[in-house]
Design a protein around this motif. Structure first.
Motif, PDB file in Angstrom:
ATOM      1  N   TYR A  18       0.823  -1.249  -0.020  1.00  0.00           N
ATOM      2  CA  TYR A  18      -0.055   0.185  -0.071  1.00  0.00           C
ATOM      3  C   TYR A  18       0.854   1.251  -0.171  1.00  0.00           C
ATOM      4  O   TYR A  18       2.246   1.153   0.379  1.00  0.00           O
ATOM      5  CB  TYR A  18      -0.916  -0.023   1.393  1.00  0.00           C
ATOM      6  CG  TYR A  18      -0.012   0.063   2.485  1.00  0.00           C
ATOM      7  CD1 TYR A  18       0.176   1.225   3.057  1.00  0.00           C
ATOM      8  CD2 TYR A  18       0.080  -1.110   3.128  1.00  0.00           C
ATOM      9  CE1 TYR A  18       0.890   1.435   4.051  1.00  0.00           C
ATOM     10  CE2 TYR A  18       0.796  -1.115   4.426  1.00  0.00           C
ATOM     11  CZ  TYR A  18       1.306   0.197   5.013  1.00  0.00           C
ATOM     12  OH  TYR A  18       1.935   0.079   6.012  1.00  0.00           O
ATOM     13  N   LEU A  43      -5.577   6.348   0.337  1.00  0.00           N
ATOM     14  CA  LEU A  43      -4.764   5.135   0.580  1.00  0.00           C
ATOM     15  C   LEU A  43      -5.186   4.349  -0.720  1.00  0.00           C
ATOM     16  O   LEU A  43      -6.152   4.051  -1.167  1.00  0.00           O
ATOM     17  CB  LEU A  43      -5.364   4.424   1.834  1.00  0.00           C
ATOM     18  CG  LEU A  43      -4.258   3.124   2.066  1.00  0.00           C
ATOM     19  CD1 LEU A  43      -4.385   2.979   3.813  1.00  0.00           C
ATOM     20  CD2 LEU A  43      -4.496   1.756   1.491  1.00  0.00           C
ATOM     21  N   GLU A  44      -3.710   3.872  -1.324  1.00  0.00           N
ATOM     22  CA  GLU A  44      -3.852   2.890  -2.521  1.00  0.00           C
ATOM     23  C   GLU A  44      -3.431   1.445  -2.040  1.00  0.00           C
ATOM     24  O   GLU A  44      -2.118   1.614  -1.706  1.00  0.00           O
ATOM     25  CB  GLU A  44      -3.053   3.576  -3.559  1.00  0.00           C
ATOM     26  CG  GLU A  44      -3.217   2.718  -4.818  1.00  0.00           C
ATOM     27  CD  GLU A  44      -2.517   3.426  -6.132  1.00  0.00           C
ATOM     28  OE1 GLU A  44      -3.114   3.611  -7.147  1.00  0.00           O
ATOM     29  OE2 GLU A  44      -1.428   3.783  -5.943  1.00  0.00           O
ATOM     30  N   ALA A  45      -4.076   0.480  -2.037  1.00  0.00           N
ATOM     31  CA  ALA A  45      -3.653  -0.890  -1.837  1.00  0.00           C
ATOM     32  C   ALA A  45      -3.774  -1.885  -3.084  1.00  0.00           C
ATOM     33  O   ALA A  45      -4.461  -1.580  -3.695  1.00  0.00           O
ATOM     34  CB  ALA A  45      -4.113  -1.417  -0.592  1.00  0.00           C
ATOM     35  N   SER A  65      -4.082  -5.720   2.383  1.00  0.00           N
ATOM     36  CA  SER A  65      -2.998  -4.785   2.243  1.00  0.00           C
ATOM     37  C   SER A  65      -3.666  -3.476   2.765  1.00  0.00           C
ATOM     38  O   SER A  65      -3.006  -2.620   3.454  1.00  0.00           O
ATOM     39  CB  SER A  65      -2.648  -4.616   0.958  1.00  0.00           C
ATOM     40  OG  SER A  65      -1.787  -5.631   0.630  1.00  0.00           O
ATOM     41  N   ALA A  66      -4.721  -3.142   2.319  1.00  0.00           N
ATOM     42  CA  ALA A  66      -5.551  -1.720   2.669  1.00  0.00           C
ATOM     43  C   ALA A  66      -5.789  -1.813   4.210  1.00  0.00           C
ATOM     44  O   ALA A  66      -5.578  -0.769   4.953  1.00  0.00           O
ATOM     45  CB  ALA A  66      -6.706  -1.658   1.979  1.00  0.00           C
ATOM     46  N   SER A  67      -6.084  -2.800   4.717  1.00  0.00           N
ATOM     47  CA  SER A  67      -6.461  -2.895   6.254  1.00  0.00           C
ATOM     48  C   SER A  67      -5.281  -2.479   6.956  1.00  0.00           C
ATOM     49  O   SER A  67      -5.206  -1.824   8.003  1.00  0.00           O
ATOM     50  CB  SER A  67      -6.792  -4.273   6.481  1.00  0.00           C
ATOM     51  OG  SER A  67      -8.136  -4.718   6.000  1.00  0.00           O
ATOM     52  N   LEU A 112      -4.248   1.068   6.528  1.00  0.00           N
ATOM     53  CA  LEU A 112      -5.184   1.755   7.508  1.00  0.00           C
ATOM     54  C   LEU A 112      -4.880   1.807   8.978  1.00  0.00           C
ATOM     55  O   LEU A 112      -4.622   3.126   9.719  1.00  0.00           O
ATOM     56  CB  LEU A 112      -6.616   1.404   7.328  1.00  0.00           C
ATOM     57  CG  LEU A 112      -7.701   2.242   7.984  1.00  0.00           C
ATOM     58  CD1 LEU A 112      -7.887   3.436   7.519  1.00  0.00           C
ATOM     59  CD2 LEU A 112      -9.072   1.421   7.998  1.00  0.00           C
ATOM     60  N   LEU A 156     -13.499  -1.978   6.066  1.00  0.00           N
ATOM     61  CA  LEU A 156     -12.542  -0.820   6.510  1.00  0.00           C
ATOM     62  C   LEU A 156     -13.184  -0.102   7.682  1.00  0.00           C
ATOM     63  O   LEU A 156     -12.381   0.279   8.842  1.00  0.00           O
ATOM     64  CB  LEU A 156     -11.889   0.081   5.470  1.00  0.00           C
ATOM     65  CG  LEU A 156     -11.396  -0.904   4.109  1.00  0.00           C
ATOM     66  CD1 LEU A 156     -11.167  -0.049   2.963  1.00  0.00           C
ATOM     67  CD2 LEU A 156      -9.971  -1.136   4.839  1.00  0.00           C
ATOM     68  N   THR A 200      -6.293  -3.440  -7.625  1.00  0.00           N
ATOM     69  CA  THR A 200      -5.898  -1.895  -6.758  1.00  0.00           C
ATOM     70  C   THR A 200      -7.241  -1.396  -6.121  1.00  0.00           C
ATOM     71  O   THR A 200      -8.417  -1.083  -6.774  1.00  0.00           O
ATOM     72  CB  THR A 200      -5.200  -1.006  -7.759  1.00  0.00           C
ATOM     73  OG1 THR A 200      -3.985  -1.479  -8.083  1.00  0.00           O
ATOM     74  CG2 THR A 200      -4.812   0.205  -6.849  1.00  0.00           C
ATOM     75  N   GLU A 254      -8.374   2.188  -3.833  1.00  0.00           N
ATOM     76  CA  GLU A 254      -8.308   3.334  -3.861  1.00  0.00           C
ATOM     77  C   GLU A 254      -9.197   4.113  -3.095  1.00  0.00           C
ATOM     78  O   GLU A 254     -10.368   3.690  -3.488  1.00  0.00           O
ATOM     79  CB  GLU A 254      -7.780   4.167  -4.990  1.00  0.00           C
ATOM     80  CG  GLU A 254      -7.243   5.511  -5.040  1.00  0.00           C
ATOM     81  CD  GLU A 254      -6.918   6.013  -6.322  1.00  0.00           C
ATOM     82  OE1 GLU A 254      -6.060   5.552  -6.875  1.00  0.00           O
ATOM     83  OE2 GLU A 254      -7.398   7.055  -6.554  1.00  0.00           O
TER      84      GLU A 254
END
Length: 147
Positions: free
Chosen positions: A9, A20-22, A33-35, A38, A71, A140, A142
């Motif tokens: 990310y 946030l971009e994951a 990945s986003a988790s 964050l 999220l 991805t 975002e």
């Protein structure tokens, strides 16, 4: 989904908030990945130990709604239940067309003010500029977080 999820990310400033971009091999891996990205903005992941497991289920009428709900559930766990997710151990989504649930098992521990330094107060993950892109075998996600 495998037990060991990659972390990929990046964070960008976005008009007083942050974006946030994951990414990952599929949407669920990108969400894992986003988790981590964050939670990393709230408390350094290096400070969080995997002492407990917590099952989580969120619902949504479409994939975007389920991902944002997941999220935001992480934010609820941190700020309301004072529990810090360290890692997404398991993440699965029903493959049936009428499925509305996303299930996860998180590892982490209760917030301990003596050991955990909270860096940001994130109000919510928003729908503003929310995107799911698939290109070259990479998915991805975002999104913008409201501070």
């Amino acid at each position: 989904m495998s037990d060991a999820l990659a972390t990929s990310y990046r964070i960008e400033d976005h008009s007083g908030d942050f974006k946030l971009e994951a990414w990952g091999r599929d949407c669920l891996e990108a969400l894992a990945s986003a988790s981590q990205g964050l939670v990393q903005q709230i408390v350094s992941l290096d400070q969080i130990e995997e002492r407990e497991q917590l099952p989580v289920t969120v619902r949504g009428d479409d994939q975007a709604e389920r991902l944002i709900a997941f999220l935001n559930e992480l934010l609820y766990l941190v700020y309301t239940r004072h529990w810090l997710p360290r890692r997404v151990k398991l993440l699965r989504q029903c493959s049936q067309k009428d499925c509305t649930e996303l299930e996860a098992v998180l590892t982490g521990e209760p917030l301990d003010a003596a050991r955990h330094e909270v860096k940001y107060d994130i109000k919510a993950v928003t729908y503003h500029n929310f995107q799911i892109r698939e290109e070259g075998g990479i998915t991805t996600l975002e999104f913008v977080c409201d501070l």
